[in-house]
Write a protein that holds these residues in place. Sequence first.
Motif, PDB file in Angstrom:
ATOM      1  N   THR A  49       3.678   1.280   7.911  1.00  0.00           N
ATOM      2  CA  THR A  49       2.770   2.074   8.721  1.00  0.00           C
ATOM      3  C   THR A  49       1.699   1.138   9.242  1.00  0.00           C
ATOM      4  OG1 THR A  49       1.674   2.548   6.647  1.00  0.00           O
ATOM      5  CG2 THR A  49       3.055   4.267   7.553  1.00  0.00           C
ATOM      6  N   ASP A  57      -5.363   5.424   2.982  1.00  0.00           N
ATOM      7  CA  ASP A  57      -4.615   4.177   3.150  1.00  0.00           C
ATOM      8  C   ASP A  57      -5.115   3.510   4.430  1.00  0.00           C
ATOM      9  OD1 ASP A  57      -2.675   2.273   3.825  1.00  0.00           O
ATOM     10  OD2 ASP A  57      -0.984   3.651   3.766  1.00  0.00           O
ATOM     11  N   LYS A 105       0.818  -1.218   0.000  1.00  0.00           N
ATOM     12  CA  LYS A 105       0.000   0.000   0.000  1.00  0.00           C
ATOM     13  C   LYS A 105       0.848   1.262   0.000  1.00  0.00           C
ATOM     14  CE  LYS A 105      -1.993  -1.343   3.864  1.00  0.00           C
ATOM     15  NZ  LYS A 105      -1.480  -2.697   3.989  1.00  0.00           N
ATOM     16  N   THR A 106       1.818   1.311   0.920  1.00  0.00           N
ATOM     17  CA  THR A 106       2.621   2.520   1.040  1.00  0.00           C
ATOM     18  C   THR A 106       3.397   2.778  -0.256  1.00  0.00           C
ATOM     19  OG1 THR A 106       2.830   2.088   3.394  1.00  0.00           O
ATOM     20  CG2 THR A 106       4.360   3.666   2.457  1.00  0.00           C
TER      21      THR A 106
HETATM   22 MG   LIG Z   1       1.858   0.794   4.664  1.00  0.00          MG
END
Ligand SMILES: [Mg+2]
Length: 470
Positions: free
Chosen positions: A105, A138, A41-42
């Motif tokens: 994250t 996100d 995702k990041t």
């Molecule tokens: Mg991430």
Amino acid sequence: MLGSIADGLTRSVEGAFASVSNTFFEPVIRLGVTGLSRSGKTVFITGLVANLMNRGRMPQLSAAAEGRISAAWLQPQPHDTVARFDFETHMAALTGDDPRWPASTRTVSELRLSFRVQPVGLFASLGGPRTVHLDIVDYPGEWLMDLALMDKSYAEWSEATLERIGKRPMAADFLATARAEDGSLRLEEPKAQALAAAFTTYLTAAREAGYSDCTPGRFLMPGDLAGSPALTFAPLPMPASTPRGSLWREMERRYDAYKREVVRPFFRDHFSRIDRQVVLIDALGAIHAGPQAVEDLRRTMAEILTAFRPGKNDFLSSILLGRRVEKVLFAATKADHLHHVQHPRLTAIMEAMLRDAKDRAAFAGAQIAAMSLASVRATVEEELQHDGHVVPAVRGRLISTGKMATMYAGELPADPARLMAPAREGAEKWLDVDYQVMAFAPARMNLGPNEGPPHIRLDRAAEFLIGDRL
Ligand SMILES: [Mg+2]
Ligand SMILES: Nc1nc2c(ncn2[C@@H]2O[C@H](COP(=O)(O)OP(=O)(O)O)[C@@H](O)[C@H]2O)c(=O)[nH]1
């Protein structure tokens, strides 16, 4: 009940306001980006935003190719209580002299990218440039999976979970602990904690082994809830009696609190506002992990789809009030682990799994698609000669040793059923092939003035997700 009515009211006021402002003022596209931890995702958001700001590598995004986007810039995000996606730090990690993948994250974050769009062709006469905002959200896929809890009681969830994990070797310790407990006896807090800890250990091991079903999602991705009572429960076999104050009753109470205090607010405050969604999937990782992980991924995709089919789910209907996600993209990430000759096969596997998931979920409504992509390309292609054959491989710098290495992932089958059938039939291993994955570091980049980081099909993903709104 009261809770859901109140949620509904706020949503409908907001919803009305949002649609008015969308029509008459500056439209906002809310793009959700999700996927399990490490699905990418990041890296996806960083690569996408960088390539939307500098559009030299986005030929398949028609608004970019046709020169309709005159500017793109980052703005303060509209929600003060949500963390900002730290684009600059992630981009610096990727593009530095010693390129690294961004740090992981563990919670929800947001970023607003705004576009100045010039209408062309037929619409050019209708007005000057418009501003369109893209809000990227996100959020952990683990949290999305919790939707399945909303229509299950603690007893139902316990039974289904214990049944599903019964044969998994990594669940053996937890199952032994759980079976040794008598849920009808009075709760002792250390026992509850030990059970929750054992279940978390199981979930972590299952994730590492490539399994995707991992509720409750906060056990793996606690956000700021680590250690709180709402996270101190585990599935238990139902005892013959469940008197007040018993272990089983207390677990049930905590499970209900988890749904009410954790799952519901997430769906109400974040999920309900999304218009477009991309679900990132480490399909190669699951294939490498084996048939069980592929089967589990197939089931998980069906479960994810149910989150985008609000009509069938009372809880979702109560918070969405007719709003719905218009497009959902399932994207296999890290396609740069394969030479491009294999990409159509990876895409075909994703499409077959999605078709299956769609049938299972009796899905209708949003437009859905499957794709394979690399958000940031870390490898170059290389053809190896082996026994008179050409092996289509890739080459990159290994994270572990820092040395260059060549990798051949193994030949994906042309017919996806070759993977899905053994998976469904419960095979433990692939019969005739071994699939490899390696962890490559991002390559050093020399970006031209109008270039984002190199990628594979990020422009197509963007075209599907937001192209029609630019
Ligand atoms: Mg991430
Ligand atoms: N080769 C390659 N690796 C990727 C790509 N995207 C993600 N990764 C790898 O996957 C890891 C997890 O990605 P990340 O974006 O942090 O996942 P998240 O937990 O879903 O946010 C990264 O540290 C990389 O090792 C990609 O496009 N290509």
